[in-house]
Design a protein around this motif. Structure first.
Motif, PDB file in Angstrom:
ATOM      1  N   TYR A   1       0.476  19.766 -29.993  1.00  0.00           N
ATOM      2  CA  TYR A   1       1.205  20.889 -29.344  1.00  0.00           C
ATOM      3  C   TYR A   1       0.227  21.751 -28.942  1.00  0.00           C
ATOM      4  O   TYR A   1       0.638  22.433 -27.978  1.00  0.00           O
ATOM      5  CB  TYR A   1       1.718  21.666 -30.636  1.00  0.00           C
ATOM      6  N   ALA A   2      -0.881  21.883 -28.919  1.00  0.00           N
ATOM      7  CA  ALA A   2      -1.817  22.535 -28.303  1.00  0.00           C
ATOM      8  C   ALA A   2      -2.167  22.094 -26.931  1.00  0.00           C
ATOM      9  O   ALA A   2      -2.297  22.852 -25.841  1.00  0.00           O
ATOM     10  CB  ALA A   2      -3.373  22.759 -28.953  1.00  0.00           C
TER      11      ALA A   2
ATOM     12  N   GLN B   1       3.110  28.834 -33.058  1.00  0.00           N
ATOM     13  CA  GLN B   1       1.523  28.431 -33.102  1.00  0.00           C
ATOM     14  C   GLN B   1       1.086  28.370 -31.644  1.00  0.00           C
ATOM     15  O   GLN B   1      -0.115  28.744 -31.285  1.00  0.00           O
ATOM     16  CB  GLN B   1       1.442  27.163 -33.742  1.00  0.00           C
ATOM     17  N   TYR B   2       1.719  27.696 -30.646  1.00  0.00           N
ATOM     18  CA  TYR B   2       1.454  27.562 -29.373  1.00  0.00           C
ATOM     19  C   TYR B   2       0.928  28.837 -28.627  1.00  0.00           C
ATOM     20  O   TYR B   2       0.017  29.166 -28.260  1.00  0.00           O
ATOM     21  CB  TYR B   2       2.097  26.732 -28.560  1.00  0.00           C
TER      22      TYR B   2
ATOM     23  N   VAL C   1       6.272  26.555 -31.562  1.00  0.00           N
ATOM     24  CA  VAL C   1       6.264  27.649 -30.245  1.00  0.00           C
ATOM     25  C   VAL C   1       5.355  28.505 -30.571  1.00  0.00           C
ATOM     26  O   VAL C   1       4.421  28.939 -30.129  1.00  0.00           O
ATOM     27  CB  VAL C   1       7.713  28.238 -30.003  1.00  0.00           C
TER      28      VAL C   1
ATOM     29  N   VAL D   1      -1.516  31.059 -31.372  1.00  0.00           N
ATOM     30  CA  VAL D   1      -2.850  30.677 -31.819  1.00  0.00           C
ATOM     31  C   VAL D   1      -3.484  30.191 -30.596  1.00  0.00           C
ATOM     32  O   VAL D   1      -4.732  30.532 -30.235  1.00  0.00           O
ATOM     33  CB  VAL D   1      -2.668  29.730 -32.894  1.00  0.00           C
ATOM     34  N   VAL D   2      -2.930  29.084 -29.776  1.00  0.00           N
ATOM     35  CA  VAL D   2      -3.688  28.416 -28.752  1.00  0.00           C
ATOM     36  C   VAL D   2      -3.892  29.612 -27.289  1.00  0.00           C
ATOM     37  O   VAL D   2      -4.733  29.865 -26.833  1.00  0.00           O
ATOM     38  CB  VAL D   2      -2.974  27.591 -28.357  1.00  0.00           C
TER      39      VAL D   2
ATOM     40  N   PRO E   1       2.307  21.089 -24.528  1.00  0.00           N
ATOM     41  CA  PRO E   1       3.531  21.669 -25.218  1.00  0.00           C
ATOM     42  C   PRO E   1       4.632  21.328 -24.747  1.00  0.00           C
ATOM     43  O   PRO E   1       5.453  21.346 -25.526  1.00  0.00           O
ATOM     44  CB  PRO E   1       3.066  23.091 -24.935  1.00  0.00           C
TER      45      PRO E   1
ATOM     46  N   PHE F   1      -6.388  29.391 -36.651  1.00  0.00           N
ATOM     47  CA  PHE F   1      -5.505  28.132 -37.008  1.00  0.00           C
ATOM     48  C   PHE F   1      -5.472  28.441 -38.399  1.00  0.00           C
ATOM     49  O   PHE F   1      -5.998  28.740 -39.354  1.00  0.00           O
ATOM     50  CB  PHE F   1      -6.398  26.908 -36.763  1.00  0.00           C
TER      51      PHE F   1
ATOM     52  N   PHE G   1       6.745  18.841 -27.259  1.00  0.00           N
ATOM     53  CA  PHE G   1       7.470  19.374 -28.123  1.00  0.00           C
ATOM     54  C   PHE G   1       8.682  20.211 -27.708  1.00  0.00           C
ATOM     55  O   PHE G   1       9.779  20.311 -28.240  1.00  0.00           O
ATOM     56  CB  PHE G   1       6.963  20.161 -29.533  1.00  0.00           C
ATOM     57  N   PHE G   2       8.322  20.897 -26.453  1.00  0.00           N
ATOM     58  CA  PHE G   2       9.324  21.837 -26.018  1.00  0.00           C
ATOM     59  C   PHE G   2      10.589  21.271 -25.499  1.00  0.00           C
ATOM     60  O   PHE G   2      11.490  21.754 -25.810  1.00  0.00           O
ATOM     61  CB  PHE G   2       8.405  22.686 -24.838  1.00  0.00           C
TER      62      PHE G   2
END
Lengths: 319, 330
Positions: A281-282, B167-168, B165, B171-172, A285, B179, A288-289
Motif C-alpha cells: 500500500y505504501a 494509512q496511505y 486509504v 501515514v505515508v 497505492p 505507523f 489497492f485503489f
C-alpha cells in the motif's frame, strides 16, 4: 407465567418493517418515478457497466491483449522489488488499469474477471435466499401453528448467531473445491431469515384481509390463494429486499475473500486483490485503489438503486 | 418477569450448546486430521497414533464432544501417566502452532480488542445518532442531504479500503501519524492514542453511517405520530417535545442494535485489526485461519457467539425497561 413479547414481536407490528405491503404497484409508474432521479440513472448505468464487463470479460481481455493469469515481467521493475514501471502503478495504453507488482498481471483483466465472480456469487446468493425466504416466510405466515413455530425458532436462532465469524470458521474448515458454490451456500444459509421474517409478517396481515376472505368464500383453494392473492401483494417488498441484499452479499464475499477464506487464487476476486495489495500500500497505492474503487462504486450503486426503488414502490401506492 | 428472565437464560444455554455443537461438528467432520498437522514434517505412523491418543481424537464423536464440553467447565487432562498435561477449568485446548493454552492466548489479546471496540463505539454513537437527529429535524435541507450522502458512502465503503486509504494519506504521504502498532497506554499515552485513532475512525465510520440512517428514519417515523401532534398542540416548547417525546421511542431500537454490534466487536474486529496490525483477538483469529489452527478458530468462534447471545438477552431485557409498551403487553 407472564408472557412478554420478544424484540421480534414488537418490531413486526405495523410500522416495524420498513417496507409496506400494499397492493401491487404499476411497474410503469415506478420506472417513471425512478427515471427522474439522476442518482438512479448513474447507479443503474454503473450496474449496467459492471454487468457488461462481467459478461464480456473474455472478450474485453481479448481486446486489451492481456488475460487475467498472464505474467508480464516487462511491466515491472525487478531491480526495485517488482514495482510496476511507469507512474500510477503502470497505467498506460498496454495495461489500462496498471499491473500487479512482481507478477505483472494485468489489473484490468483481473477486475473484469473479478466482477464476474462478485456478481455471480452475490446474484446467486440473492436468488437462493429470496427463494428460501419467500417459501418459508409464506409457509410460516400462512399456516401458523407448529409450522410457524418451527420456522420462527429457526430464524431466531440463525439471526442471533454471530454469522460472520461462523461463516469464516465454516469456510476455513471446508476443503478446497468449488469455492464460489460454497460461498453461495454459506451466504444463503445465514441470509434467508431476513427475507423470510418480512414475508412472514406481511403474509400474516394479508391473510386476514377482506379480499382473501372473499377468495375463500368463492371457493378458491389454499394454493390459489397463496399464489393469486397473497404473493402478488408481496412482489414489491420482495423485489426491494432482494435488490438491497445484493450489495450486502457483494461486500461479504469481498470481505471473506479479503480474509483468505473466500475465492481462492488464482481466480480473481476484488476482496482478494485488495488483500494482496496490503503489503504494497505504501509503494504502489494504485494496486489497492483500483479494486477498492470498483468494489465501493458497485456496492454504492446497488444501495442507491435499492433505496430509490424502495421509496418509489412505497409512494407509488395508495396506502 | 422472573419467569421471563429464567426462560431467556435457558434459551441462552440452549443456543450456546447448539453453537458449540455445530462448531465442533464443523471441525470434527470437515477439517484435516489434527494429529497429522501437529506431527509436521518429521513424522511416522506410530507418532501420529501417539498424538491421536494424547488428544483423544481416536475416540468416537460424541465422546470427544463430551470431553470438549466438560473441559470448558471442569478442565481436562490430555494423555495419561507421565505425559499427561492438565488444562485448567475454562479449557479450550492448546494451539496446534504454539502449544500455548488457547484461553491464555485469547485473554492476553482481549484488552486490545476491547480498546478498539469501546473507542469505536463511543465515536460511532456520538456521530451516528447526532447526525441522524440533525437530518431528521432538518429533513429536506442541505444538512440532511449532506449527512445522508456521507452515510451512504459510509455503508458502501469496505472498511479495509478506508483503512488503506487513510494509512496511505495520513501515514505515508502527510506523515501526521506514526505507523500503527499495539502500544501500552501507560508507556506513552500520546502514541497510544495516535495508534488507535485510525482503527477507531475506520470502524466507527461504517457503523455511524448505519446508525445515522436508522436514527433519521426512526425519528421521522415518530415525528409523524399522533402523540407528537398532541404534545405540540398542548403548546410544549419544540425542544422539550423532541427530548421528552420523540427521542425515547426513536432510540430504543438503536439500543438493541448497539448491543449486538458492540458484542460482535468484542469477539474481534478481524479486518480492522489485521489491516492495522493490532494484536487483538480478531488478528489472532485471522492469523489462525491462515495456519489452520483449529482450536484457536473454534475458541474465538465460541467466544464471539457467547458475547452476541448474551448481549441479545441483555438488550431484550433492557428493551422492556426502556419501552413501556412492551411491559404493558404482558
Amino acid at each position: 407465567m407472564t408472557t412478554m413479547p420478544t424484540q421480534l414481536a414488537v418490531e413486526t407490528e405495523e410500522k416495524g418493517s420498513p417496507f409496506s405491503g400494499g397492493g401491487p404497484s404499476s411497474a410503469r409508474r415506478v420506472i417513471r418515478t425512478m427515471r427522474k432521479s439522476p442518482a438512479v440513472l448513474f447507479s443503474a448505468g454503473f450496474i449496467a457497466l459492471i454487468t457488461i464487463m462481467a459478461i464480456a470479460a473474455p472478450l474485453l481481455t481479448h481486446l486489451s491483449g492481456w488475460g487475467p493469469y498472464e505474467y508480464d515481467p516487462s511491466a515491472v521493475n525487478a531491480d526495485l522489488g517488482g514495482i510496476p514501471n511507469g507512474p500510477l502503478g503502470g497505467i498506460g495504453p498496454t495495461h489500462w488499469f496498471g499491473v500487479e507488482p512482481q507478477s505483472g498481471r494485468d489489473i484490468f483483466a483481473r477486475i473484469a474477471f473479478g466482477a464476474q465472480v462478485s456478481l455471480l456469487i452475490s446474484v446467486s446468493a440473492t436468488l437462493l435466499t429470496t427463494f428460501i425466504g419467500v417459501v418459508l416466510g409464506t409457509l410460516a405466515g400462512f399456516y401458523g401453528g407448529w409450522v410457524d413455530q418451527v420456522i420462527s425458532r429457526l430464524m431466531d436462532f440463525l439471526m442471533a448467531f454471530p454469522s460472520l465469524i461462523f461463516m469464516i470458521a465454516l469456510l476455513s474448515a471446508l476443503p478446497a473445491g468449488n469455492r464460489p458454490f460454497l460461498l453461495v451456500v454459506v451466504l444463503s444459509v445465514f441470509g434467508w431469515p431476513y427475507m423470510a421474517r418480512v414475508v412472514r409478517g406481511q403474509t400474516m396481515s394479508l391473510k386476514n384481509r377482506e379480499f382473501v376472505e372473499a377468495a375463500y368464500a368463492s371457493g378458491a383453494s389454499r394454493v390459489r390463494i397463496v399464489f393469486r392473492e397473497v404473493l402478488p401483494n408481496l412482489t414489491g417488498t420482495i423485489i426491494v429486499m432482494a435488490t438491497l441484499s445484493v450489495p450486502g452479499y457483494i461486500g461479504t464475499e469481498a470481505g471473506l475473500s479479503f480474509l483468505g477464506v473466500g475465492v481462492t487464487p488464482p481466480t480473481a476476486s476484488w476482496g482478494q486483490m485488495i488483500a494482496s495489495a496490503v503489503p504494497w500500500y505504501a509503494t504502489d497505492p494504485m494496486y489497492f485503489f483500483v479494486p477498492g474503487l470498483f468494489l465501493f462504486l458497485t456496492v454504492l450503486s446497488f444501495t442507491v438503486f435499492g433505496d430509490h426503488l424502495s421509496k418509489a414502490i412505497d409512494t407509488g401506492e395508495a396506502r | 418477569m422472573p419467569g421471563y428472565i429464567l426462560r431467556r437464560l435457558l434459551g441462552v444455554a440452549v443456543i450456546l450448546f447448539l453453537v458449540s455443537f455445530l462448531t465442533f461438528c464443523i471441525f470434527f467432520l470437515l477439517s484435516p486430521d489434527p494429529a497429522v498437522m501437529i506431527c509436521g514434517k518429521t513424522c511416522n505412523p506410530a507418532r501420529i497414533d501417539q498424538i491421536r491418543e494424547q488428544l483423544g481424537v481416536n475416540q468416537p464423536f460424541l465422546a470427544q464432544f463430551w470431553q470438549f464440553l466438560s473441559g470448558i467447565f471442569a478442565g481436562r487432562t490430555y494423555g495419561e501417566g507421565a505425559a499427561a498435561i492438565h488444562c485448567a477449568a475454562p479449557c479450550l485446548g492448546f494451539s496446534f502452532q504454539t502449544n500455548q493454552s488457547v484461553v491464555d492466548m485469547i485473554t492476553a489479546r482481549l484488552p486490545v480488542s476491547v480498546t478498539v471496540a469501546v473507542g469505536a463505539a463511543v465515536l460511532w454513537l456520538l456521530i451516528g445518532i447526532s447526525a441522524g437527529l440533525v437530518s431528521a429535524i432538518k429533513a429536506g435541507t442541505w444538512w440532511d442531504k449532506g449527512a445522508m450522502m456521507f452515510a451512504l458512502g459510509g455503508i458502501s465503503l469496505p472498511n479495509y479500503f478506508i483503512a488503506l486509504v487513510l494509512q496511505y494519506v495520513l501515514v505515508v504521504q502527510l506523515q501526521v501519524l506514526p505507523f500503527p502498532s499495539t502500544p501500552d497506554f501507560g508507556e506513552d499515552p500520546l502514541f497510544w492514542f495516535q495508534s488507535y485513532i485510525m482503527p477507531w475512525t475506520v470502524l466507527a465510520f461504517g457503523y455511524a453511517s448505519m446508525y445515522a440512517r436508522l436514527t433519521r428514519a426512526n425519528v421521522l417515523d415518530t415525528l409523524g405520530e399522533n402523540f407528537m401532534r398532541t404534545a405540540r398542540a398542548k403548546g410544549l416548547p419544540s425542544l422539550l417535545v423532541l427530548r421528552r417525546h420523540a427521542l425515547r421511542p426513536s432510540l430504543t431500537p438503536i439500543v438493541t442494535l448497539f448491543g449486538m454490534d458492540f458484542a460482535g466487536l468484542l469477539g474481534g474486529a478481524l479486518i480492522t485489526e489485521t489491516v492495522f496490525g493490532l494484536n487483538g483477538v480478531g488478528k489472532l483469529a485471522a492469523d489462525s485461519i491462515g495456519k489452520n489452527d483449529q482450536p484457536v478458530i473454534m475458541a474465538v468462534t465460541l467466544m464471539a457467539a457467547f458475547f452476541v447471545v448474551v448481549a441479545n438477552v441483555v438488550v431484550d431485557l433492557l428493551y422492556a425497561v426502556l419501552d413501556p409498551r412492551v411491559r404493558v403487553k404482558s
